[in-house]
Design an enzyme around this catalytic site. Structure first.
Site, short mmCIF file in Angstrom:
data_model
loop_
_atom_site.label_atom_id
_atom_site.label_comp_id
_atom_site.label_asym_id
_atom_site.label_seq_id
_atom_site.Cartn_x
_atom_site.Cartn_y
_atom_site.Cartn_z
N ASP A 114 0.91 -1.26 0.25
CA ASP A 114 -0.09 -0.06 0.01
C ASP A 114 0.78 1.16 -0.08
O ASP A 114 1.72 1.22 0.88
CB ASP A 114 -0.83 0.06 1.39
CG ASP A 114 -2.28 0.34 1.04
OD1 ASP A 114 -2.47 1.62 0.46
OD2 ASP A 114 -3.21 -0.12 1.49
N ASP A 216 -2.91 4.54 -2.18
CA ASP A 216 -3.99 5.26 -1.77
C ASP A 216 -4.49 6.46 -2.23
O ASP A 216 -3.45 7.41 -2.33
CB ASP A 216 -3.57 5.44 -0.34
CG ASP A 216 -4.41 5.62 0.90
OD1 ASP A 216 -5.33 4.81 0.94
OD2 ASP A 216 -4.44 6.48 1.61
N GLU A 258 -6.31 4.07 -6.21
CA GLU A 258 -7.75 4.44 -5.58
C GLU A 258 -8.30 5.66 -6.04
O GLU A 258 -7.31 6.65 -5.55
CB GLU A 258 -7.51 4.37 -4.15
CG GLU A 258 -8.94 4.13 -3.45
CD GLU A 258 -8.88 4.63 -1.81
OE1 GLU A 258 -9.73 4.41 -1.05
OE2 GLU A 258 -7.89 5.39 -1.58
N HIS A 332 -11.25 -2.74 3.29
CA HIS A 332 -11.35 -2.29 4.72
C HIS A 332 -11.96 -1.14 5.23
O HIS A 332 -12.01 -0.85 6.39
CB HIS A 332 -9.87 -2.37 5.25
CG HIS A 332 -9.05 -1.23 4.39
ND1 HIS A 332 -9.08 -1.25 3.17
CD2 HIS A 332 -8.71 -0.10 4.92
CE1 HIS A 332 -8.25 -0.11 2.68
NE2 HIS A 332 -7.99 0.71 3.64
N ASP A 333 -12.47 -0.47 4.17
CA ASP A 333 -13.29 0.82 4.15
C ASP A 333 -14.87 0.62 4.11
O ASP A 333 -15.69 1.58 4.34
CB ASP A 333 -12.89 1.90 3.34
CG ASP A 333 -11.47 2.32 3.67
OD1 ASP A 333 -10.92 2.35 4.59
OD2 ASP A 333 -10.85 3.02 2.69
O1 ISL Z 1 -14.59 5.36 2.99
C1 ISL Z 1 -14.20 6.50 2.90
C2 ISL Z 1 -15.23 7.37 2.19
O2 ISL Z 1 -15.92 7.95 3.50
C3 ISL Z 1 -13.11 7.34 3.48
O3 ISL Z 1 -13.18 6.74 4.80
C4 ISL Z 1 -11.83 6.62 3.21
O4 ISL Z 1 -10.93 7.61 3.89
C5 ISL Z 1 -11.53 7.07 1.53
O5 ISL Z 1 -12.19 5.75 1.30
C6 ISL Z 1 -10.20 6.95 1.47
O6 ISL Z 1 -9.43 5.66 1.75
C7 ISL Z 1 -7.99 5.38 1.66
O7 ISL Z 1 -7.42 6.58 2.44
C8 ISL Z 1 -7.69 6.91 3.91
C9 ISL Z 1 -7.68 5.77 4.66
O8 ISL Z 1 -8.19 6.00 5.85
C10 ISL Z 1 -8.56 4.45 4.28
O9 ISL Z 1 -8.38 3.32 4.87
C11 ISL Z 1 -7.76 4.28 2.75
O10 ISL Z 1 -8.33 3.00 2.09
C12 ISL Z 1 -6.77 7.88 4.17
O11 ISL Z 1 -5.37 7.30 4.01
#
Ligand code: ISL
Length: 561
Positions: A114, A216, A258, A332-333
């Site tokens: 990541d 990310d 992403e 994971h989100d």
């Molecule tokens: O799910 C989301 C939209 O509300 C957010 O929580 C999320 O931050 C977004 O999907 C971006 O995600 C990525 O970057 C974030 C991290 O918290 C997430 O886990 C990651 O996947 C910040 O690095």
């Protein structure tokens, strides 16, 4: 109901696409904190992952996307990195990481790291220097602005995790920008020295033998703060092209970006082969379909299959000749897919298999999120103190202050909080679900005694076996890896149906998204006698224009003339 002929256009000749290893591979995402704890401290670790490589090799996956394991104060569970070249002590050491890379490679599995470079942790050495003095070279590695009149922040932008996106630093008498929490200051990609540091760090990891990067929120790096353009800013694509030139060119690795903002209009800018940027993007249009348009993820709307299909098929069409899709329903989100899209009670097993069939029969590289292969469900926490995720906790505070009732917030969080996917992996029915001999950092799901790897794998009709079969089909059948996708019955709110075509081969895929029996009426030219590739119920061979599907039934049939 009358049966119609399908009006799909005849498949056009595709331009030649270079085949890469990841075109036939399936990815598996590990959230290290919750996967396997080897030392009983309640937190998963790298040695724990190494101990479970057999499980992943059995599943047949080609690579692991490893959520961050770098040194971090863990404000956002590792998405706040304080040293990109060190491993968090609770996860292990660099030697453990090297062992993971080599033991996984011995089993034919690559490790995809990541890459979290939109922001660092506020405890990174760069930020520590940056916040001390305007003259430090690292000061310009971050985004600073003077206070507005009266000492107010430069603008009223809010951070994703709640509160303002600007935080004041006394020593330098300036605000810094953070799209996420104050512990995650945004890096200033306009600074060439910062970009060179990132490229150097990426090469350092590639030299250790990793198989690629998941990037990310990469769509944020080209932002223009003063115009308040955050997503897909003017410099995004030049920066990605530069990164490709500096780091990626000539490497047989995979890159997955992403992007929460990518649309069918901008998708190919990231992943068309000749642009030399990324191989594929995680895009979220099918996920947003399940969110309330104004109130967002904590007030989800009922699942709408028609919109969901439209979003997925639009991307299948977009990547028909160029670019490539990253296929996923959970990460994971996001919530657990059986809970969000289907039924996690009576029909859980067939629901899990149905969702897997649908996703894995599409064109692209599918990702399995840990626990999905045994049909793990949402956490169903009843109290806010059971949650750990800063997004959920911050939004709780915020919404309670705005007058939302706690029960109402918990109901939304039960459906959509990020913690639903973060409860420990359920390996067996023993203490701590076999995840840890200690006290897990977040509670184990209360259904772990019934839903776990040992139980699922002892079942001849297991969800795991279904996934393993799907993973193998993609490796073995060209039509699944490369065939074009043709949607069927787009207006059905109960059935997802499509075909894949390559040369003389055609695969028909059908899935019932409801708990009711459904009469399905298919175009005549999709019917006939074929070979059942995969099915959740009885094997289907002969497909008639009128057929009936059991609750959450799914199957795929291959026709080869
Ligand atoms: O799910 C989301 C939209 O509300 C957010 O929580 C999320 O931050 C977004 O999907 C971006 O995600 C990525 O970057 C974030 C991290 O918290 C997430 O886990 C990651 O996947 C910040 O690095």
């Amino acid at each position: 109901m009358t049966c119609q002929k399908s009006h799909a256009p005849a498949p056009a000749e595709a331009p030649e696409r270079l085949e890469h290893w990841w075109h036939r591979a399936t990815g598996y995402q590990i959230y290290p904190r919750s996967f396997a704890d080897s030392d009983g401290d309640g937190v998963g670790d790298i040695a724990g992952i190494i101990g479970k490589l057999g499980h992943l090799a059995d599943l047949g996956v080609g690579f692991i996307w490893l959520s961050p394991v770098y040194a971090s104060p863990m404000v956002d569970n590792g998405y706040d990195i304080s040293d990109y070249r060190a491993i968090a002590p609770e996860y292990g050491t660099l030697a453990d990481m090297d062992r993971l890379i080599s033991e996984a490679r011995d089993r034919g599995i690559g490790i995809v790291m990541d890459l979290v470079v939109n922001h660092s942790s506020s405890l990174h050495a760069w930020f520590k220097a940056a916040r001390k003095s305007r003259d430090a070279p690292e000061h310009d590695y971050y985004i600073w602005r003077e206070a507005a009149a009266g000492g107010a922040p430069p603008d009223d932008q809010e951070a994703v995790f709640g509160g303002p996106a600007w935080t004041w630093v006394e020593e330098v008498q300036r605000y810094y920008f953070h799209y996420f929490s104050p512990a995650q200051p945004d890096l200033n990609w306009q600074n060439p020295a910062l970009r060179a540091e990132v490229h150097d760090m990426m090469r350092w990891w590639l030299d250790r033998g990793i198989a690629g990067f998941r990037m990310d929120v990469i769509s944020l790096i080209g932002k223009d703060i003063d115009q308040r353009i955050y997503e897909e800013g003017p410099d995004l694509h030049p920066f990605l092209q530069e990164m490709h030139r500096e780091v990626i060119t000539g490497q047989e690795i995979v890159t997955i970006g992403e992007s929460w903002s990518v649309s069918p209009e901008t998708g190919l800018l990231y992943c068309a082969q000749e642009r030399k940027e990324l191989d594929m993007v995680f895009e979220f249009s099918h996920i947003r379909e399940g969110w309330h348009p104004e109130l967002g993820k904590f007030a989800p709307k009922p699942f709408d299959l028609v919109g969901f299909k439209r979003a997925l098929f639009e991307w299948q069409e977009l990547t028909r000749h160029e670019g490539w899709n990253a296929l996923f329903l959970t990460n994971h989100d996001l919530p657990r897919q059986v809970s969000f899209y289907a039924d996690d009670g009576e029909h859980r097993r067939n629901s899990a298999r149905m969702l897997a069939t649908v996703l894995h029969m599409l064109k692209g590289t599918p990702f399995i999120y840990q626990g999905e292969e045994i049909g793990m469900t949402n956490a169903r926490f009843e109290r806010i103190d059971q949650y750990r995720d800063l997004e959920t906790l911050n939004h709780f505070e915020d919404q309670i202050a705005r007058g939302v009732a706690p029960e109402e917030f918990i109901a939304g969080a039960n459906r959509n909080s990020r913690d639903n996917a973060r409860t420990p992996m359920q390996w067996d029915a023993g203490h701590g679900a076999g995840f840890s001999t200690g006290t897990p950092w977040i509670e184990v799901n209360s259904n772990a005694d019934q839903i776990n790897v040992a139980q699922d794998r002892s079942d001849p009709e297991s969800i795991f076996a279904h996934y393993r079969h799907l993973v193998r089909l993609r490796r073995e059948l060209d039509v699944i890896a490369f065939g074009e996708t043709e949607p069927l019955l787009p207006d059905s709110s109960a059935i997802m149906a499509f075909q894949r075509r390559l040369g003389s081969a055609r695969v028909l895929v059908l899935a019932n998204f409801t708990a009711n029996r459904q009469a399905v009426c298919l175009p005549l030219d999709t019917c006939g006698e074929g070979r059942c590739l995969v099915s959740s119920h009885r094997a289907r061979r002969r497909i008639d224009p009128d057929l009936e599907m059991a609750p959450f039934e799914s199957f795929a049939v291959l026709f080869d003339s």
